[in-house]
Scaffold this motif. Structure first.
Motif, PDB file in Angstrom:
ATOM      1  N   VAL A 246      40.147  59.337  36.976  1.00 55.26           N
ATOM      2  CA  VAL A 246      40.253  58.661  37.931  1.00 55.26           C
ATOM      3  C   VAL A 246      38.939  58.054  37.470  1.00 55.26           C
ATOM      4  O   VAL A 246      37.792  58.509  37.713  1.00 55.26           O
ATOM      5  N   PRO A 247      38.392  56.552  37.768  1.00 52.72           N
ATOM      6  CA  PRO A 247      39.643  55.908  38.643  1.00 52.72           C
ATOM      7  C   PRO A 247      40.082  55.357  37.362  1.00 52.72           C
ATOM      8  O   PRO A 247      39.768  55.161  36.144  1.00 52.72           O
ATOM      9  N   GLN A 248      41.330  54.695  38.103  1.00 51.94           N
ATOM     10  CA  GLN A 248      42.136  53.813  37.157  1.00 51.94           C
ATOM     11  C   GLN A 248      42.902  52.712  37.737  1.00 51.94           C
ATOM     12  O   GLN A 248      43.031  52.979  38.844  1.00 51.94           O
ATOM     13  N   THR A 249      42.091  51.548  37.241  1.00 49.51           N
ATOM     14  CA  THR A 249      42.494  50.241  37.365  1.00 49.51           C
ATOM     15  C   THR A 249      43.678  48.982  36.740  1.00 49.51           C
ATOM     16  O   THR A 249      43.994  48.781  36.284  1.00 49.51           O
ATOM     17  N   LYS A 250      44.866  48.828  37.720  1.00 47.84           N
ATOM     18  CA  LYS A 250      45.320  47.638  37.159  1.00 47.84           C
ATOM     19  C   LYS A 250      45.184  46.242  37.794  1.00 47.84           C
ATOM     20  O   LYS A 250      45.273  46.276  39.431  1.00 47.84           O
TER      21      LYS A 250
ATOM     22  N   MET B  36      45.845  31.457  38.988  1.00 49.27           N
ATOM     23  CA  MET B  36      45.618  32.547  40.076  1.00 49.27           C
ATOM     24  C   MET B  36      44.648  33.780  40.259  1.00 49.27           C
ATOM     25  O   MET B  36      44.720  34.031  39.225  1.00 49.27           O
ATOM     26  N   LYS B  37      44.514  34.199  41.698  1.00 49.86           N
ATOM     27  CA  LYS B  37      43.380  35.514  40.905  1.00 49.86           C
ATOM     28  C   LYS B  37      43.679  36.281  41.386  1.00 49.86           C
ATOM     29  O   LYS B  37      44.851  36.574  41.278  1.00 49.86           O
ATOM     30  N   ALA B  38      42.823  36.653  40.308  1.00 52.87           N
ATOM     31  CA  ALA B  38      43.481  38.676  39.452  1.00 52.87           C
ATOM     32  C   ALA B  38      43.077  39.649  41.567  1.00 52.87           C
ATOM     33  O   ALA B  38      42.083  39.002  42.159  1.00 52.87           O
ATOM     34  N   THR B  39      44.278  40.298  40.950  1.00 56.21           N
ATOM     35  CA  THR B  39      43.686  41.080  42.234  1.00 56.21           C
ATOM     36  C   THR B  39      44.546  42.554  41.459  1.00 56.21           C
ATOM     37  O   THR B  39      44.411  43.046  40.673  1.00 56.21           O
ATOM     38  N   ALA B  40      43.759  43.618  41.918  1.00 51.78           N
ATOM     39  CA  ALA B  40      43.325  45.241  40.874  1.00 51.78           C
ATOM     40  C   ALA B  40      43.960  46.244  42.175  1.00 51.78           C
ATOM     41  O   ALA B  40      43.993  45.662  43.643  1.00 51.78           O
ATOM     42  N   GLU B  41      44.385  47.678  41.985  1.00 52.47           N
ATOM     43  CA  GLU B  41      44.900  48.228  42.107  1.00 52.47           C
ATOM     44  C   GLU B  41      43.733  49.169  41.599  1.00 52.47           C
ATOM     45  O   GLU B  41      44.136  50.018  40.241  1.00 52.47           O
ATOM     46  N   VAL B  42      43.080  50.039  42.523  1.00 49.37           N
ATOM     47  CA  VAL B  42      42.030  51.247  41.652  1.00 49.37           C
ATOM     48  C   VAL B  42      43.049  52.923  42.901  1.00 49.37           C
ATOM     49  O   VAL B  42      42.935  52.638  43.592  1.00 49.37           O
ATOM     50  N   TYR B  43      43.186  53.055  41.697  1.00 48.48           N
ATOM     51  CA  TYR B  43      43.439  54.492  42.090  1.00 48.48           C
ATOM     52  C   TYR B  43      42.393  55.860  42.232  1.00 48.48           C
ATOM     53  O   TYR B  43      41.679  55.770  40.934  1.00 48.48           O
ATOM     54  N   VAL B  44      41.785  56.353  42.422  1.00 46.69           N
ATOM     55  CA  VAL B  44      40.478  57.484  42.832  1.00 46.69           C
ATOM     56  C   VAL B  44      41.335  58.548  43.800  1.00 46.69           C
ATOM     57  O   VAL B  44      42.024  58.544  43.962  1.00 46.69           O
ATOM     58  N   THR B  45      39.717  59.083  44.162  1.00 47.33           N
ATOM     59  CA  THR B  45      39.811  60.103  45.255  1.00 47.33           C
ATOM     60  C   THR B  45      38.625  60.350  45.405  1.00 47.33           C
ATOM     61  O   THR B  45      37.331  59.298  45.393  1.00 47.33           O
ATOM     62  N   SER B  46      38.552  60.749  46.374  1.00 39.59           N
ATOM     63  CA  SER B  46      37.575  60.796  47.585  1.00 39.59           C
ATOM     64  C   SER B  46      35.840  60.980  46.589  1.00 39.59           C
ATOM     65  O   SER B  46      35.097  60.552  48.020  1.00 39.59           O
ATOM     66  N   THR B  47      36.375  61.857  46.025  1.00 41.77           N
ATOM     67  CA  THR B  47      34.557  62.691  46.211  1.00 41.77           C
ATOM     68  C   THR B  47      34.238  61.532  44.581  1.00 41.77           C
ATOM     69  O   THR B  47      32.738  62.382  43.397  1.00 41.77           O
ATOM     70  N   CYS B  48      34.729  60.515  43.729  1.00 41.71           N
ATOM     71  CA  CYS B  48      34.343  60.178  42.284  1.00 41.71           C
ATOM     72  C   CYS B  48      33.180  58.640  42.388  1.00 41.71           C
ATOM     73  O   CYS B  48      33.871  58.013  42.762  1.00 41.71           O
ATOM     74  N   PRO B  49      32.765  59.794  41.959  1.00 37.17           N
ATOM     75  CA  PRO B  49      31.117  58.694  41.420  1.00 37.17           C
ATOM     76  C   PRO B  49      31.488  56.980  41.022  1.00 37.17           C
ATOM     77  O   PRO B  49      31.232  56.104  41.295  1.00 37.17           O
ATOM     78  N   TYR B  50      32.767  57.891  40.143  1.00 34.97           N
ATOM     79  CA  TYR B  50      33.138  56.867  39.081  1.00 34.97           C
ATOM     80  C   TYR B  50      34.149  55.120  39.703  1.00 34.97           C
ATOM     81  O   TYR B  50      34.189  54.328  39.814  1.00 34.97           O
TER      82      TYR B  50
ATOM     83  N   LYS C 226      43.186  46.624  45.825  1.00 36.50           N
ATOM     84  CA  LYS C 226      43.631  48.153  46.822  1.00 36.50           C
ATOM     85  C   LYS C 226      43.651  49.346  46.339  1.00 36.50           C
ATOM     86  O   LYS C 226      43.253  49.257  45.470  1.00 36.50           O
ATOM     87  N   THR C 227      42.951  49.814  46.946  1.00 33.28           N
ATOM     88  CA  THR C 227      42.865  51.504  46.647  1.00 33.28           C
ATOM     89  C   THR C 227      43.694  52.839  47.268  1.00 33.28           C
ATOM     90  O   THR C 227      44.428  52.468  48.174  1.00 33.28           O
ATOM     91  N   ILE C 228      44.231  52.871  46.112  1.00 36.23           N
ATOM     92  CA  ILE C 228      45.601  54.005  46.052  1.00 36.23           C
ATOM     93  C   ILE C 228      44.243  55.814  46.041  1.00 36.23           C
ATOM     94  O   ILE C 228      44.099  55.930  45.254  1.00 36.23           O
ATOM     95  N   ASN C 229      44.765  56.500  47.114  1.00 32.09           N
ATOM     96  CA  ASN C 229      43.604  57.509  47.308  1.00 32.09           C
ATOM     97  C   ASN C 229      44.567  58.780  46.098  1.00 32.09           C
ATOM     98  O   ASN C 229      45.652  59.247  47.313  1.00 32.09           O
ATOM     99  N   VAL C 230      44.340  59.440  45.277  1.00 32.77           N
ATOM    100  CA  VAL C 230      45.714  60.550  44.657  1.00 32.77           C
ATOM    101  C   VAL C 230      45.531  61.378  45.461  1.00 32.77           C
ATOM    102  O   VAL C 230      46.511  62.842  44.846  1.00 32.77           O
ATOM    103  N   GLN C 231      44.086  61.600  46.377  1.00 32.92           N
ATOM    104  CA  GLN C 231      43.982  63.090  46.345  1.00 32.92           C
ATOM    105  C   GLN C 231      44.564  63.269  47.380  1.00 32.92           C
ATOM    106  O   GLN C 231      45.203  64.547  48.460  1.00 32.92           O
ATOM    107  N   THR C 232      44.622  61.935  48.485  1.00 38.18           N
ATOM    108  CA  THR C 232      45.475  62.175  49.593  1.00 38.18           C
ATOM    109  C   THR C 232      47.165  61.723  49.264  1.00 38.18           C
ATOM    110  O   THR C 232      48.118  61.599  50.450  1.00 38.18           O
ATOM    111  N   ASP C 233      47.677  60.900  48.686  1.00 37.95           N
ATOM    112  CA  ASP C 233      48.372  60.514  48.194  1.00 37.95           C
ATOM    113  C   ASP C 233      49.193  60.995  46.724  1.00 37.95           C
ATOM    114  O   ASP C 233      49.373  60.056  45.671  1.00 37.95           O
ATOM    115  N   ARG C 234      49.450  62.288  47.012  1.00 41.32           N
ATOM    116  CA  ARG C 234      50.470  62.922  45.738  1.00 41.32           C
ATOM    117  C   ARG C 234      51.403  62.291  44.691  1.00 41.32           C
ATOM    118  O   ARG C 234      51.224  62.381  43.864  1.00 41.32           O
TER     119      ARG C 234
END
Length: 78
Positions: free
Chosen positions: A54-58, A1-15, A31-39
């Motif tokens: 951030v980033p935090q990646t599962k 099975m191919k790995a997939t990831a969820e990446v928690y980000v903010t709009s201005t985070c270079p990392y 898939k990215t989840i922007n914690v700035q827009t999704d509190r």
């Protein structure tokens, strides 16, 4: 099975950008989840990992805190 990831980000985070670029380069779907827009997602993240940065990646049930290519490679192997 191919790995997939969820990446928690903010709009201005270079990392965060570095992490998503690294996943793209390694052909890992994500898939990215922007914690700035999704509190609520941000709150769930803190409750789950105890971390606010951030980033935090599962990937494959494992959490990777920050931009850490070595940990990404470990998660891909598991």
């Amino acid at each position: 099975m191919k790995a997939t990831a969820e990446v928690y980000v903010t709009s201005t985070c270079p990392y965060c950008t570095m992490m998503t670029n690294y996943l793209k380069e390694n052909n890992v779907p994500y898939k990215t989840i922007n914690v700035q827009t999704d509190r609520e997602a941000g709150q769930r993240l803190v409750e789950t990992t105890g971390q606010m940065g951030v980033p935090q990646t599962k990937m494959n049930g494992k959490w990777i805190i920050g931009f850490d290519p070595d940990k990404v490679q470990e998660a891909l192997k598991s």
